[in-house]
Design a protein around this motif. Structure first.
Motif, PDB file in Angstrom:
ATOM      1  N   HIS A   5      -1.008  10.780   4.452  1.00  0.00           N
ATOM      2  CA  HIS A   5      -2.270  10.042   4.366  1.00  0.00           C
ATOM      3  C   HIS A   5      -3.354  11.027   3.946  1.00  0.00           C
ATOM      4  O   HIS A   5      -3.435  12.132   4.468  1.00  0.00           O
ATOM      5  N   GLY A  42      -3.684   7.876  -1.814  1.00  0.00           N
ATOM      6  CA  GLY A  42      -4.233   7.659  -0.487  1.00  0.00           C
ATOM      7  C   GLY A  42      -3.193   7.731   0.608  1.00  0.00           C
ATOM      8  O   GLY A  42      -3.468   8.198   1.720  1.00  0.00           O
ATOM      9  N   LYS A  43      -1.973   7.273   0.298  1.00  0.00           N
ATOM     10  CA  LYS A  43      -0.893   7.322   1.282  1.00  0.00           C
ATOM     11  C   LYS A  43       0.424   7.178   0.548  1.00  0.00           C
ATOM     12  O   LYS A  43       0.481   6.807  -0.631  1.00  0.00           O
ATOM     13  N   GLN A 135      -2.182  -2.281   7.482  1.00  0.00           N
ATOM     14  CA  GLN A 135      -2.523  -2.191   6.065  1.00  0.00           C
ATOM     15  C   GLN A 135      -3.491  -1.043   5.807  1.00  0.00           C
ATOM     16  O   GLN A 135      -3.545  -0.068   6.537  1.00  0.00           O
ATOM     17  N   ASP A 136      -4.271  -1.170   4.743  1.00  0.00           N
ATOM     18  CA  ASP A 136      -5.180  -0.103   4.338  1.00  0.00           C
ATOM     19  C   ASP A 136      -6.527  -0.233   5.038  1.00  0.00           C
ATOM     20  O   ASP A 136      -6.855  -1.278   5.615  1.00  0.00           O
ATOM     21  N   SER A 137      -7.306   0.812   4.938  1.00  0.00           N
ATOM     22  CA  SER A 137      -8.643   0.772   5.520  1.00  0.00           C
ATOM     23  C   SER A 137      -9.568  -0.086   4.669  1.00  0.00           C
ATOM     24  O   SER A 137      -9.291  -0.361   3.498  1.00  0.00           O
ATOM     25  N   SER A 277     -15.511   3.822   6.932  1.00  0.00           N
ATOM     26  CA  SER A 277     -14.085   3.502   6.842  1.00  0.00           C
ATOM     27  C   SER A 277     -13.702   2.768   8.114  1.00  0.00           C
ATOM     28  O   SER A 277     -13.990   3.231   9.226  1.00  0.00           O
ATOM     29  N   TYR A 279     -10.561   0.478  10.258  1.00  0.00           N
ATOM     30  CA  TYR A 279      -9.126   0.269  10.365  1.00  0.00           C
ATOM     31  C   TYR A 279      -8.841  -0.730  11.484  1.00  0.00           C
ATOM     32  O   TYR A 279      -9.472  -0.685  12.541  1.00  0.00           O
TER      33      TYR A 279
END
Length: 377
Positions: A5, A42-43, A135-137, A277, A279
């Motif tokens: 990440h 990103g990951k 999932q994603d931020s 950000s 999450y």
């Protein structure tokens, strides 16, 4: 193979890896050759990280393992490890929350968190198998000073007037505002950390079902509650599942354990502009259907397009504009609850805790500047 990440923390580009050996590592995401980002994604998953610029390659422990035209370098090139990726020296964790620290002389994470650990435990204890980010931020920006978002993140006083539409919708699904709704306490946890803990009309995937969740979710939540009672007893199980809490870890980490679990970090790009950000956090072992229920609950209120976040961002930007009058108009009254022996969740004791620590940090910084000036003289 490592799970990777990429994150920006305190203005630094970092690369986090979770390798097959079970070790979590953090590296400065800069190639020691010419400084380019080693990892651009990103990951993902990778055995080796290959710099795009000159193809230097590094394993998941940050060691230089690939060097095109190696003959062009001295024989002792990297014998001292100076050309490996630089690791972050201070990487510590508490209950699955990972922290980095760029100050070699700072106190330990355990000492820094102090009384805030009690509330992080209430989040972590919701599952026996650990948490994961869904999932994603979500990334967004606000044209306001970052400290305003700290205040807003545990400000229950604004809840009903600012987010009335959400409360009205929740009521249509069985989440009625009762006498005990939005009742609770605020606590100064030391080191600038603070929390408000309270009851609310909205649902909680961990323990409060409403009609809008559907019948399948009702059975799941009942089982979750029964297991919590088995593990912790009635009193603690009730606190974990029925109470809400908004936690601020000084200076800029927010964990909202409300109708879903949200983690937010935010950084000032300039005095009146921040990037955020966010999450969504959830137990690893939830079914796909129930995970969707939780995610919908998160996005509906806490997401960047939800009922709360745009309202909050608008309020903060209005504050930022209004502060232009601060030479003539007194502003930012955070005295609510000072007349009570036990501050309520709708009071502002938690904000005072933040600002007291901020004031100490500023005074310390100014004192160091003065001392440095004296040394120079």
């Amino acid at each position: 193979m490592s799970v990777i990440h990429r994150r920006k923390v305190g203005g630094r580009n970092l690369l986090f890896t979770h390798s097959s050996d079970g070790v979590i590592r953090a590296f400065y995401n800069s190639c020691p050759h010419r400084g380019a980002l080693v990892c651009r994604e990103g990951k993902g998953n990778a055995k080796v990280f290959r710099c795009f610029y000159h193809a230097w390659s590094f394993n998941n422990q940050g060691e230089l393992v690939g060097l095109p035209d190696k003959e062009g370098f001295l024989e002792d090139h990297n014998c001292d490890g100076s050309k490996n990726m630089m690791a972050v020296k201070r990487l510590e964790s508490y209950r699955g929350f990972i922290f980095v620290n760029f100050d070699d002389n700072a106190i330990s994470l355990e000492d820094y968190l102090g009384n805030a650990k009690e509330y992080l435990d209430l989040v972590a204890d919701q599952t026996e198998v650990g948490m994961e980010v869904l999932q994603d931020s979500q990334e967004y920006s606000v044209r306001a000073n970052w400290k305003l978002l700290c205040e807003n993140s545990f400000d229950l006083y604004h809840g009903v007037p600012t987010h009335k539409t959400y409360f009205d919708i929740v009521a249509t699904r069985g989440g009625i505002m009762e006498k005990g709704s939005l009742v609770g306490e605020a606590h100064d946890l030391g080191n600038g950390h603070a929390v408000m803990e309270y009851y609310a009309p909205w649902p909680r995937p961990i323990g409060k079902w409403i009609e809008g969740y559907g019948e399948e979710a009702k059975e799941i939540i009942e089982k979750i509650n029964a297991r919590l009672v088995e593990r912790f007893g009635e009193e603690r199980a009730h606190r974990i599942s029925k109470k809400n809490r908004n936690i601020l870890i000084f200076p800029n980490l927010v964990i909202n354990d409300i109708m879903a679990i949200a983690i937010r970090t935010f950084y000032p790009i300039e005095p009146g502009y921040i990037e955020v950000s966010a999450y969504a956090l959830a137990p690893k072992n939830e079914t796909e259907n129930f995970k969707q229920v939780r995610n919908d609950s998160y996005l509906e209120f806490l997401g960047p397009g939800g009922f709360a976040t745009p309202d909050d961002n608008e309020a903060l930007e209005l504050c930022q504009e209004g502060f232009a009058n601060n030479k003539e108009v007194e502003w930012n009254d955070i005295s609510k609850g000072m007349n009570r022996a036990i501050p309520q969740a709708t009071d502002e004791a938690q904000m005072r805790a933040f600002w007291r620590e901020w004031n100490v940090r500023i005074m310390d910084a100014e004192a160091k500047k003065i001392d440095a000036g004296r040394v120079k003289v």
